[in-house]
Every structure is written in structure tokens, then in C-alpha cells.
Design a protein around this motif. Structure first.
Motif, PDB file in Angstrom:
ATOM      1  N   PHE A 238       0.839  -1.193   0.000  1.00 16.29           N
ATOM      2  CA  PHE A 238       0.000   0.000   0.000  1.00 16.29           C
ATOM      3  C   PHE A 238       0.880   1.251   0.000  1.00 16.29           C
ATOM      4  O   PHE A 238       2.006   1.250   0.487  1.00 16.29           O
ATOM      5  N   GLY A 239       0.339   2.321  -0.567  1.00 18.39           N
ATOM      6  CA  GLY A 239       1.093   3.556  -0.704  1.00 18.39           C
ATOM      7  C   GLY A 239       0.752   4.611   0.321  1.00 18.39           C
ATOM      8  O   GLY A 239       1.457   5.603   0.447  1.00 18.39           O
TER       9      GLY A 239
ATOM     10  N   ARG B 185       4.814   0.873  -0.180  1.00 18.17           N
ATOM     11  CA  ARG B 185       5.149   1.981  -1.086  1.00 18.17           C
ATOM     12  C   ARG B 185       4.929   3.328  -0.395  1.00 18.17           C
ATOM     13  O   ARG B 185       4.538   4.304  -1.020  1.00 18.17           O
ATOM     14  N   LEU B 186       5.198   3.380   0.884  1.00 23.52           N
ATOM     15  CA  LEU B 186       4.940   4.588   1.669  1.00 23.52           C
ATOM     16  C   LEU B 186       5.878   5.720   1.287  1.00 23.52           C
ATOM     17  O   LEU B 186       7.077   5.529   1.061  1.00 23.52           O
TER      18      LEU B 186
ATOM     19  N   LEU C  89       9.267   3.956  -0.145  1.00 18.81           N
ATOM     20  CA  LEU C  89       9.655   5.038  -1.069  1.00 18.81           C
ATOM     21  C   LEU C  89       9.834   6.355  -0.319  1.00 18.81           C
ATOM     22  O   LEU C  89       9.573   7.425  -0.849  1.00 18.81           O
ATOM     23  N   LEU C  90      10.305   6.279   0.893  1.00 22.94           N
ATOM     24  CA  LEU C  90      10.439   7.460   1.742  1.00 22.94           C
ATOM     25  C   LEU C  90      11.604   8.334   1.299  1.00 22.94           C
ATOM     26  O   LEU C  90      12.718   7.854   1.073  1.00 22.94           O
ATOM     27  N   GLY C  91      11.349   9.647   1.223  1.00 23.58           N
ATOM     28  CA  GLY C  91      12.410  10.605   0.948  1.00 23.58           C
ATOM     29  C   GLY C  91      12.846  11.344   2.201  1.00 23.58           C
ATOM     30  O   GLY C  91      13.952  11.866   2.271  1.00 23.58           O
TER      31      GLY C  91
ATOM     32  N   ILE D 150      15.855   8.186   1.375  1.00 25.83           N
ATOM     33  CA  ILE D 150      15.917   9.203   2.424  1.00 25.83           C
ATOM     34  C   ILE D 150      17.176  10.053   2.291  1.00 25.83           C
ATOM     35  O   ILE D 150      18.292   9.538   2.272  1.00 25.83           O
ATOM     36  N   CYS D 151      16.963  11.352   2.201  1.00 22.94           N
ATOM     37  CA  CYS D 151      18.080  12.295   2.195  1.00 22.94           C
ATOM     38  C   CYS D 151      17.956  13.306   3.328  1.00 22.94           C
ATOM     39  O   CYS D 151      18.951  13.922   3.723  1.00 22.94           O
ATOM     40  N   ALA D 152      16.763  13.496   3.865  1.00 19.87           N
ATOM     41  CA  ALA D 152      16.513  14.460   4.941  1.00 19.87           C
ATOM     42  C   ALA D 152      16.236  13.721   6.242  1.00 19.87           C
ATOM     43  O   ALA D 152      15.292  12.933   6.321  1.00 19.87           O
TER      44      ALA D 152
END
Length: 313
Positions: free
Chosen positions: A96-97, A117-118, A139-141, A162-164
Motif C-alpha cells: 500500500f502507498g 510503497r509509503l 519510497l520514503l524521501g 531518504i536524504c533528509a
């Protein structure tokens, strides 16, 4: 929840691709804690855990059957209050997204959301008792939302985007952090996580070897993994890290041997280095404006190349 409803929930999970989790699916994936017993994470998938599945317990109540129904009835578990009895949610690999808002889970301590797909963790903010969170392979940034979980002690967030990581500054109880295979390019934020014991940052974008010095502020750090970052490509990176982070027991998955500690001491101690100057004088500007520098008691063997007009004009 009847046996038929439980079967329907399992069939729904098998074809699940929506953004909202139904009550039946949540019940099927929720587990109640056995009174007075707190099991380690390694035991959470065993038969004892299966007996504490909320859907099974509620089904036993409605069927008036067995010890499971007796346990659930004595605990006061019902279809209307089961969220407050849930200790763990296992929502792995449902694809699930978007996560439904997890309100009412007042005693929830462990959540596994790996393999979905969070893109956000904001729906977790009501779970203020959460201690362990796994969100690997999503899919966390960013980790926005994680900072609102004040009791969090373990966070597994490998294999995302993840970059932040600034949200982590709020997590004063965090002791184990896994962020391998992400896009992290700095160690700045981790320097303030004073409860960290284990930090896994392999295969990220950290380049500057001297940034290791930021982690000297972590008094409990025993395990560190930085392999697969550019800073690890330096020939002396392991010895350099061993010398400056003297409490470490395991580096890049390999225990630090006494012989390595001795080699690091021989290579880096007794010399005037930029690290030594910064420790005494503060972060290095383009040059220092001091007329005198007290380096007594440093057991110096070599003056090095830094006592010159470029560094001290």
C-alpha cells in the motif's frame, strides 16, 4: 470476528492494493501483549505470538471457545476497544502507498511497515507509545512524522530514498538506527542523538572522512557501519575511525581487535594534526589568529606540517 470474516480478511490482503486498511485487515495484523510478558523482537513471529492475534482472540470470544477466548474475555477485549489492547502491528509487504491514520492504538509499541510503497510517516503521529518502527523497502524521501514519536528506541529505515533526517533530532531515546542504502550525505544530525548505541549507514553518500569527528559526541556508540560510502574508500579510514571513536566495538560489521587499536594509536597519536588543533581551538577557519597555542600534555612526538604561516599567519 468470525472464522469466515478472518478468511475474507486474508483474501483481501492477498489482493490488497488500496491506500486504506480495513478494520478486518488491521485486526488480522494486530497482536495483543500477554499480560506481564514482554518478548524480544526475535520471538515476535513464533507460535506464542500467533495465539495473541487480535482477530483470533475476538473470534474465540464470539465462538465462546478455548483458552484464547477465556484470556480475551478476562482482559476485557471487545470489538470496540481492541485497538487499545494492541501492542504490535505487522503490516509488512502489503504494497500500500498510504497508511490509514492509526488512532486509538494507545499501547502500540512495535510496527513493521516494511516492503510497502509509503512516502510519508505522518499518519503514525498518534502512536506516541511506539518504541520500534520498521519501514525498510518503501519510497520514503524524508522521515517526517518520526520525530513525533518520543518513545522511539529503534528505527529500521534501510532501502528507501531518504536524504533528509532532521526529524531524528527530536528522538532523544533512539538507541538503534538503520539507514543503510539511502541518500544521506552528512553526519551532522546524528551527532545530537546521544542515546545511540548502534548506527548503520552503509551505502549512502557520505564523503568527508573528517566528518567522523562529529560522532565523538555520542557517549554510548558501540556499533557503526559506514561501508559503501566514499569516506570508507580512504586507505586509513578504519584506523582513523578507530582512533577517534575509541568506544567503538564493531566497525563495518567487523569487531575492532586490540591490535587495530594499537596500530591506530601509533599512526595518529603524538602528532600535531588539524583534528588536534580543532579540539583545542575550535573549528578551523581559513586560518587561526592566535599568538600562542598551549599543546602541553599531548605526548607529542612530531610537530607535523601545520605550524606554518598558512595556518597561523
Amino acid at each position: 470476528v468470525s472464522a469466515k470474516e478472518g478468511q475474507e480478511a486474508r483474501e483481501q490482503m492477498a489482493r490488497f492494493d488500496g491506500s486504506e486498511l480495513s478494520e478486518a485487515v488491521l485486526m488480522e495484523k494486530a497482536f495483543m501483549r500477554t499480560a506481564g510478558i514482554r518478548r524480544p523482537a526475535s520471538d515476535l513471529d513464533g507460535p506464542e505470538s500467533e495465539r495473541n492475534r487480535i482477530a483470533l482472540l475476538l473470534g474465540a470470544i464470539s465462538g465462546a471457545g478455548g483458552s484464547s477466548g477465556s484470556v480475551a474475555r478476562s482482559a476485557g477485549l471487545t470489538n470496540s476497544n481492541w485497538r487499545g489492547y494492541t501492542e504490535r502491528l505487522d503490516l509488512r509487504d502489503l504494497c500500500f502507498g498510504e497508511l490509514c491514520r492509526l488512532s486509538g492504538f494507545t499501547h502500540l509499541r512495535r510496527v513493521d511497515l516494511s516492503g510497502n510503497r509509503l512516502t510519508s510517516l505522518l499518519k503514525l503521529t498518534p502512536c506516541v507509545s511506539l518504541e520500534e518502527l520498521a519501514v525498510e523497502r518503501n519510497l520514503l524521501g524524508t522521515l517526517e512524522g518520526a520525530g513525533d514519536l518520543p518513545e522511539l528506541r529503534r528505527l529500521d529505515a534501510g532501502s528507501n530514498r531518504i536524504c533528509a533526517v532532521l526529524e531524528l533530532k527530536k528522538l532523544t531515546k533512539l538507541s538503534q538506527l538503520s539507514l543503510e542504502d539511502n541518500l544521506v550525505d552528512s553526519l551532522d544530525t546524528f551527532a545530537g542523538l546521544h542515546s545511540l548505541v548502534e548506527l548503520y549507514l552503509s551505502s549512502n553518500l557520505i564523503e568527508e572522512l573528517r566528518s567522523i569527528l562529529l560522532l565523538k559526541q555520542l557517549p554510548k556508540l558501540l556499533v557503526l557501519d559506514l561501508c559503501g560510502n566514499e569516506l570508507s574508500a580512504s586507505v586509513d579510514s578504519r584506523l582513523y575511525t578507530t582512533f577517534h571513536l575509541r568506544r567503538l566495538k564493531v566497525l563495518d560489521g567487523i569487531p575492532i581487535a586490540p591490535a587495530e587499536q594499537q596500530e591506530a594509536e601509533e599512526k595518529f597519536s603524538g602528532k600535531i594534526t588539524m583534528e588536534l588543533l580543532e579540539d583545542k581551538l575550535g573549528p578551523s577557519p581559513s586560518c587561526y589568529n592566535f599568538r600562542s597555542v598551549d599543546l602541553s600534555g599531548q605526548n607529542l612526538r612530531e610537530l607535523g606540517q601545520l605550524l606554518n604561516d598558512d595556518v597561523f599567519p
